[in-house]
Structure formats: C-alpha cells, structure tokens
Design an enzyme around this catalytic site. Structure first.
Site, PDB file in Angstrom:
ATOM      1  N   HIS A   1      83.469 -34.238  63.240  1.00  0.00           N
ATOM      2  CA  HIS A   1      82.321 -32.970  63.180  1.00  0.00           C
ATOM      3  C   HIS A   1      81.940 -33.163  61.914  1.00  0.00           C
ATOM      4  CE1 HIS A   1      81.196 -28.848  63.093  1.00  0.00           C
ATOM      5  NE2 HIS A   1      82.909 -28.464  63.898  1.00  0.00           N
ATOM      6  N   ARG A   2      81.710 -34.713  60.966  1.00  0.00           N
ATOM      7  CA  ARG A   2      80.959 -34.578  59.735  1.00  0.00           C
ATOM      8  C   ARG A   2      78.943 -34.841  60.755  1.00  0.00           C
ATOM      9  NH1 ARG A   2      83.760 -40.149  57.386  1.00  0.00           N
ATOM     10  NH2 ARG A   2      83.470 -40.367  59.608  1.00  0.00           N
TER      11      ARG A   2
END
Length: 482
Positions: free
Chosen positions: A455-456
């Site tokens: 999700h980064r």
C-alpha cells in the site's frame, strides 16, 4: 553453469635478492649534486611469491547469508584445473556446483560436508605446489583453533578508529593481549559482505577493524564490537552484594514434546522462506478480490494444450500484458522512502518442490510469444525441481503469480514477497449461476483472483484498474496468441 569468483589470494612470500651493479655514466646535463650517486650501485630486488588461496563460501543469491556444503566433488590432495567443479553448495534456493578459477592442489577442506558457513568464510585452501600442501594444512588447523578460541565469552575486540565527525564517537574497547603463538593474517583484512554492510551502516572504517574469523577475516561481530555495540551476554555467577538484586525471570521452557514427536531443523531453503515471510510482515499490505469469467480462456487452453502450452503460461502472459498498461503495480519499494518503476516485467511463479517453495522467473514475459513462454516455463520448472536454477532465474521477479486452482482451491490469499509490489493468487474455475441484463439465468465458469499489494506504492484505485484490464484480457484471450 555460472559460478561466482570465490577464491581470494592470501600470498605467503619468500624472496631472493639479485644484486646488479650497473655502471654509472655521466650525463652531459648532470650537475655536481648527482656525484653522490656514483658510489652507490643501483640495486634491484626480485620477489617470488608462492600462493595459498582460500576457497570462500560464495554468495549464490542476493538473500543468501550462509551456505551448506552438500558435497565436495574433489578430495584433499586432488590436483585441480581451472574451471573444474570443486564443491556443491546448497544456497537458500538451489544446489550449485562451484568451480575453481585457478590451477592448484586442494590442500585442505575447512568446512566438511553437511556443515554450514557464512558467506565469505573460508571453506577450503588451494595450494600451488606440493611443498605448500603441508603448510596450508597447518594454516587450516590453526584457523580452526583460532575460530574456537574467538567464540569464547572472553573474546575482546580491537580499539576502533574514530568514525567521521557526523557520527557519535564509539567508546574505545580494550585490545586483546598478543597470543603466544604466531597466527597467520592476510596482508589486507578481508571482510564478509554482511560485515561490510554493517560497517557502512554504523560508519566504521573497515580498514581499521582486525578480524577474528578464519585467517583474520572480519566478521559482523568484529564490526559491531568496533562500533561499540554491546551484544547481550549470559550473566556469570553473581557475587554477593549488599543490595539484594531482583532474581532474574526464568526463561519460559519449551513445551514438552508429545510421545513419538520428532524435531526437524529447517533446511537452508526453509530457513530462507521463513526469513522472507517474517520480513514481509513489516510491509503494509491490502487485498482486493475480483471474479472473472473463465469460459473463454478455458476454451483457448483446450486448443493450445496439445502444443505444450500450460494454463500457468496463459495466466503469466495475461498478467504481463496487464502490467504493461499499469506499471505502478509492477513497481517496488525497498527502502521505505522511494519506489522504483521496473524497466522489465518479470513474472515470478510459485512452484512447490520437495521440502520447500521456489519462484522461477519468466523474464520479459510481455515480450515473449505464448509458445516460447511455455517452453521457457517448462525448462524453469525442471531446473527448480532439480535445484539447478541460477540466481537470475529466481531472484529477478517484479510480480509474483501463485496458482492453486489446479488443486481445486477456489480462493486464497498470498503473502507479498519482499521487494515486490504485488502478488496474485489464482483460484480454480467454478460453475456459477449468473443473470444477464435481461434477467435470464445461465451457468458460467468463474475464477476468483485475489491480489495482495504494497500500500506504500499501490493504491486501491490502481489495483482495481489493473484487475479490470486483466479481466478483459482473460475474458477475450485472442490477444494472448498474437
């Protein structure tokens, strides 16, 4: 068969001087200041070196920290020629023959079969002549005894030189008293790759550290000592003091084994998988599922199956084509501060093998046609099951595909491999009742794919768009055969 440069020279020198008196001839441009040179003949010294080379544990992959000796192809005393296989090493992914880059005699085996050694450690000694064999074996014995002595709790480190001004000065550590017996040290300290990494991390001048490993090799423990990092040690017998100290908490004893149970240690591959899985817990991930009509791709598979095409190759090709339109899903984040758009689309595919898991990589999968991709995949699977994959064939993946649909599994989540942006889990096609726009019911085959993403760098909208593109390719698979 590729091999890594793993032999490091540790020359033992003997010299003979050859004195040559050269007549001095005055130059028409010489001055009186050069007359002092006339009375001193010029002297030239020739040095002949005999070499005993260390055979190091090679780094066979980017994640390998130690290796296990599967077998020695050669025995002590065997004469070796350049390019011959010397030893078979089990890395975290494969068994690989390691070749010698020099002619010589295998003088001593330092690490025996079935034993492990860290990357960069000496596992054997190679001599150039018969006269050096006995000397090399003595060096091996002294190295073994020195290693045993260095593992004792009384081991001390040398005083480190002050690090750069930007770092906090490390406390000085007392230097150990010189040993009564002379030990062999190389001309220049050689450090293991992990030790160099620690030295850079803690801003320690690697040249100032004296190693305590075999033949003076600098180990990670040496760098930590030089950086002033105090490793926890077991408490010695406490002396009675006037102040009552709190009794240490007893360590939790492992639960007793059930009758008939057996403890089996991890293999090198299982240890690597365990390490990677634990490392993946530090990455913030999320998961998105997407149902896809698989009737069309199932029909295509039945047509191309006689030509040697597998369903895995079809899915890998479809994934690669979708990634080409959504490069952010093919990106990776390794330092937590930036992410990398990978220039190639390399699809790693999970393969179960005896005692472990491998992920052979289909490199540039978007650029290969379906039939060449299938042929390449069969070759990789054969290599994986015989543990003969080369490092670039399992460590260069940018996206991973895991297909358990062949086992009848309809839904599962996959764990994101370290260093990649996403992994796709593919379930089996299942007959499903669906309704069309006019309200009529029919039975369609559907498969559920779940993607786990970092999700980064990958957001929900990115992953949804990628899955929509992937579904269009699967449901209209004609482009896969172009």
């Amino acid at each position: 068969m590729a091999s890594s440069p793993f032999l490091s020279k540790t020359p033992i020198s003997f010299s003979s001087s050859i004195s040559t008196s050269l007549p001095w001839r005055p130059s028409p441009f010489s001055s009186s200041s050069s007359t002092a040179f006339r009375s001193n003949p010029r002297r030239r010294t020739l040095t002949v070196q005999s070499k005993i080379r260390e055979i190091f544990m090679p780094a066979l992959s980017s994640t390998m920290t130690e290796g296990k000796i599967v077998s020695w192809v050669k025995s002590e005393g065997d004469v070796l020629s350049k390019g011959e296989s010397v030893v078979v090493v089990e890395s975290d992914k494969a068994d690989m023959d390691v070749e010698t880059f020099y002619d010589g005699i295998l003088a001593a085996i330092v690490v025996g079969e079935g034993e492990t050694a860290p990357v960069g450690a000496a596992i054997g000694l190679l001599a150039e002549t018969e006269e050096e064999v006995a000397e090399a074996r003595e060096k091996a014995k002294s190295s073994s005894s020195a290693s045993a002595a260095s593992s004792s709790p009384a081991e001390a480190a040398v005083t480190p030189t002050p690090p750069p001004a930007t770092a906090t000065p490390a406390p000085a550590i007392a230097q150990p008293a010189p040993s009564a017996t002379a030990t062999y040290t190389p001309k220049k300290g050689v450090a293991t790759p992990f030790a160099k990494k620690l030295a850079k991390q803690h801003k320690v001048d690697i040249a100032s550290v004296v190693g305590t490993g075999p033949f003076g090799r600098i180990t990670p423990a040496d760098v930590e000592a030089a950086a002033g990092i105090v490793m926890p040690t077991k408490p010695v017998a406490a002396e009675p003091t006037s102040v009552a100290a709190a009794p240490p908490k007893p360590s939790a004893a492992p639960p007793p084994l059930l009758p008939g149970s057996t403890v089996v240690p991890f293999t090198t591959m299982q240890a690597a998988v365990s390490k990677n899985m634990v490392e993946s817990l530090s990455v913030p991930t999320f998961r998105v599922g997407y149902p896809i009509n698989s009737d069309a791709i199932d029909a295509l598979y039945e047509k191309v199956k006689p030509k040697g095409v597998t369903m895995t190759a079809l899915l890998a090709k479809a994934v690669a084509m979708a990634l080409a339109q959504h490069p952010v899903v093919n990106a990776s984040c390794k330092d937590g501060k930036s992410f990398l758009y990978n220039s190639s689309i390399n699809i790693a595919v999970a393969v179960a093998i005896n005692g472990g898991l491998m992920t052979p990589v289909l490199q540039d999968a978007d650029k290969l046609d379906l039939y060449l991709l299938s042929q390449k995949w069969k070759e990789l699977v054969e290599k994986a099951r015989s543990k003969q994959l080369q490092p670039h064939e399992y460590s260069t993946g940018t996206f991973t595909l895991s297909n358990l649909g062949m086992f009848g599994v309809d839904k599962f989540d996959a764990i994101l491999p370290p260093g990649q942006g996403a992994i796709m889990a593919v379930g089996a096609s299942q007959p499903t009742v669906v309704a069309d726009a006019d309200g009529f019911f029919s039975v369609k085959s559907k498969m559920l794919v779940n993607v786990t993403a970092d999700h980064r760098i990958v957001y929900g909208a990115d992953l949804a768009a990628f899955l929509k593109t992937f579904a269009k390719i699967v449901e209209n698979p004609e482009s896969l055969t172009l």
